[in-house]
Scaffold this motif. Structure first.
Motif, PDB file in Angstrom:
ATOM      1  N   PHE A  12       0.931  -1.223  -0.095  1.00  0.00           N
ATOM      2  CA  PHE A  12      -0.147   0.055   0.078  1.00  0.00           C
ATOM      3  C   PHE A  12       0.967   1.487   0.233  1.00  0.00           C
ATOM      4  CE2 PHE A  12      -3.350  -2.883   1.356  1.00  0.00           C
ATOM      5  CZ  PHE A  12      -4.270  -2.696   0.577  1.00  0.00           C
ATOM      6  N   GLU A  13       2.102   1.246   0.805  1.00  0.00           N
ATOM      7  CA  GLU A  13       3.041   2.470   0.659  1.00  0.00           C
ATOM      8  C   GLU A  13       3.496   2.561  -0.617  1.00  0.00           C
ATOM      9  OE1 GLU A  13       5.639   1.366   3.757  1.00  0.00           O
ATOM     10  OE2 GLU A  13       4.306   1.664   5.580  1.00  0.00           O
ATOM     11  N   LEU A  14       3.842   1.734  -1.349  1.00  0.00           N
ATOM     12  CA  LEU A  14       4.539   1.687  -2.642  1.00  0.00           C
ATOM     13  C   LEU A  14       3.667   2.396  -3.502  1.00  0.00           C
ATOM     14  CD1 LEU A  14       6.595  -1.626  -2.880  1.00  0.00           C
ATOM     15  CD2 LEU A  14       7.474   0.796  -2.739  1.00  0.00           C
ATOM     16  N   GLU A  17       2.701   5.925  -3.138  1.00  0.00           N
ATOM     17  CA  GLU A  17       3.794   6.814  -3.779  1.00  0.00           C
ATOM     18  C   GLU A  17       3.417   7.086  -5.583  1.00  0.00           C
ATOM     19  OE1 GLU A  17       7.476   4.771  -3.126  1.00  0.00           O
ATOM     20  OE2 GLU A  17       7.385   5.158  -0.809  1.00  0.00           O
ATOM     21  N   ARG A  18       2.671   6.376  -6.003  1.00  0.00           N
ATOM     22  CA  ARG A  18       2.504   6.330  -7.412  1.00  0.00           C
ATOM     23  C   ARG A  18       1.130   6.677  -7.872  1.00  0.00           C
ATOM     24  NH1 ARG A  18       6.053   2.103  -5.949  1.00  0.00           N
ATOM     25  NH2 ARG A  18       7.858   1.945  -7.350  1.00  0.00           N
ATOM     26  N   CYS A  19       0.266   6.563  -6.952  1.00  0.00           N
ATOM     27  CA  CYS A  19      -1.251   6.635  -7.058  1.00  0.00           C
ATOM     28  C   CYS A  19      -1.982   7.447  -5.997  1.00  0.00           C
ATOM     29  CB  CYS A  19      -1.856   5.471  -7.440  1.00  0.00           C
ATOM     30  SG  CYS A  19      -3.521   5.359  -7.899  1.00  0.00           S
ATOM     31  N   ALA A  20      -2.454   8.641  -6.162  1.00  0.00           N
ATOM     32  CA  ALA A  20      -3.275   9.232  -5.174  1.00  0.00           C
ATOM     33  C   ALA A  20      -4.642   8.640  -4.904  1.00  0.00           C
ATOM     34  CB  ALA A  20      -3.433  10.615  -5.926  1.00  0.00           C
ATOM     35  N   ILE A 106       0.029  -1.570 -10.048  1.00  0.00           N
ATOM     36  CA  ILE A 106       0.599  -0.142  -9.915  1.00  0.00           C
ATOM     37  C   ILE A 106       1.965  -0.178  -9.439  1.00  0.00           C
ATOM     38  CG2 ILE A 106       0.535   2.051  -8.193  1.00  0.00           C
ATOM     39  CD1 ILE A 106      -2.467   1.513  -8.238  1.00  0.00           C
ATOM     40  N   ILE A 107       2.464  -0.912  -8.574  1.00  0.00           N
ATOM     41  CA  ILE A 107       3.779  -1.280  -8.019  1.00  0.00           C
ATOM     42  C   ILE A 107       4.608  -1.897  -9.144  1.00  0.00           C
ATOM     43  CG2 ILE A 107       5.123  -2.403  -6.427  1.00  0.00           C
ATOM     44  CD1 ILE A 107       2.631  -2.560  -4.525  1.00  0.00           C
ATOM     45  N   TRP A 111       7.059  -5.208  -6.806  1.00  0.00           N
ATOM     46  CA  TRP A 111       5.946  -6.267  -6.389  1.00  0.00           C
ATOM     47  C   TRP A 111       7.146  -7.162  -5.962  1.00  0.00           C
ATOM     48  CZ3 TRP A 111       1.071  -6.236  -4.875  1.00  0.00           C
ATOM     49  CH2 TRP A 111       0.496  -7.450  -4.559  1.00  0.00           C
ATOM     50  N   SER A 112       7.406  -7.494  -4.911  1.00  0.00           N
ATOM     51  CA  SER A 112       8.455  -8.348  -4.423  1.00  0.00           C
ATOM     52  C   SER A 112       7.941  -9.834  -4.329  1.00  0.00           C
ATOM     53  CB  SER A 112       9.130  -8.252  -3.132  1.00  0.00           C
ATOM     54  OG  SER A 112       8.264  -8.039  -1.990  1.00  0.00           O
TER      55      SER A 112
END
Length: 133
Positions: A12-14, A17-20, A106-107, A111-112
């Motif tokens: 969710f944090e990642l 950072e990329r999507c509001a 999004i990630i 995405w690990s």
């Protein structure tokens, strides 16, 4: 801000950072995969309902994947509510997977394996919780 050690929180944090706003992305994916879900939302005011529903779901997911302080109980109470609305349980469970799929998109490359494993476990746990109700 320190990144969380919890892979679900990290996802969710990642994404943040990329999507509001995840709302349009999540619901577009939901309605593409489950067109029948679109008729379950009223026309007027549905954007507010979708946003609120997603925010509450994210709070529940984060609590369920974390400390379990109580917000995760929303999942069990919403099972009954959605049963009353006539929402199939499979669709109820699918919403959580749709959120994970949206985050993964999004990630992207961030995405690990740890995030993937945590989401797989979480989705299995949610499916078991729903099946037990």
């Amino acid at each position: 801000m320190t990144a969380s050690s919890n892979p679900i929180e990290q996802s969710f944090e990642l994404a943040a950072e990329r999507c509001a706003d995840l709302t349009p992305l999540v619901y577009r994916r939901l309605f593409e995969a489950h067109p029948e879900a679109q008729t379950m939302f009223r026309t007027e005011g549905s954007e507010l309902v979708k946003g609120s529903m997603l925010a509450l779901t994210i709070d529940a997911i984060l609590d369920f994947a974390g400390e379990r302080t109580g917000h995760f109980r929303l999942i069990t109470s919403e099972i009954s509510s959605h049963d009353a609305y006539g929402t199939p349980r499979e669709l109820f469970v699918a919403f959580f997977a749709i959120i994970a799929q949206t985050l993964r998109e999004i990630i992207g490359a961030d995405w690990s394996d740890d995030i993937d494993a945590a989401w797989r476990t979480l989705l299995g746990d949610i499916e078991s919780l729903v099946a037990a109700q």
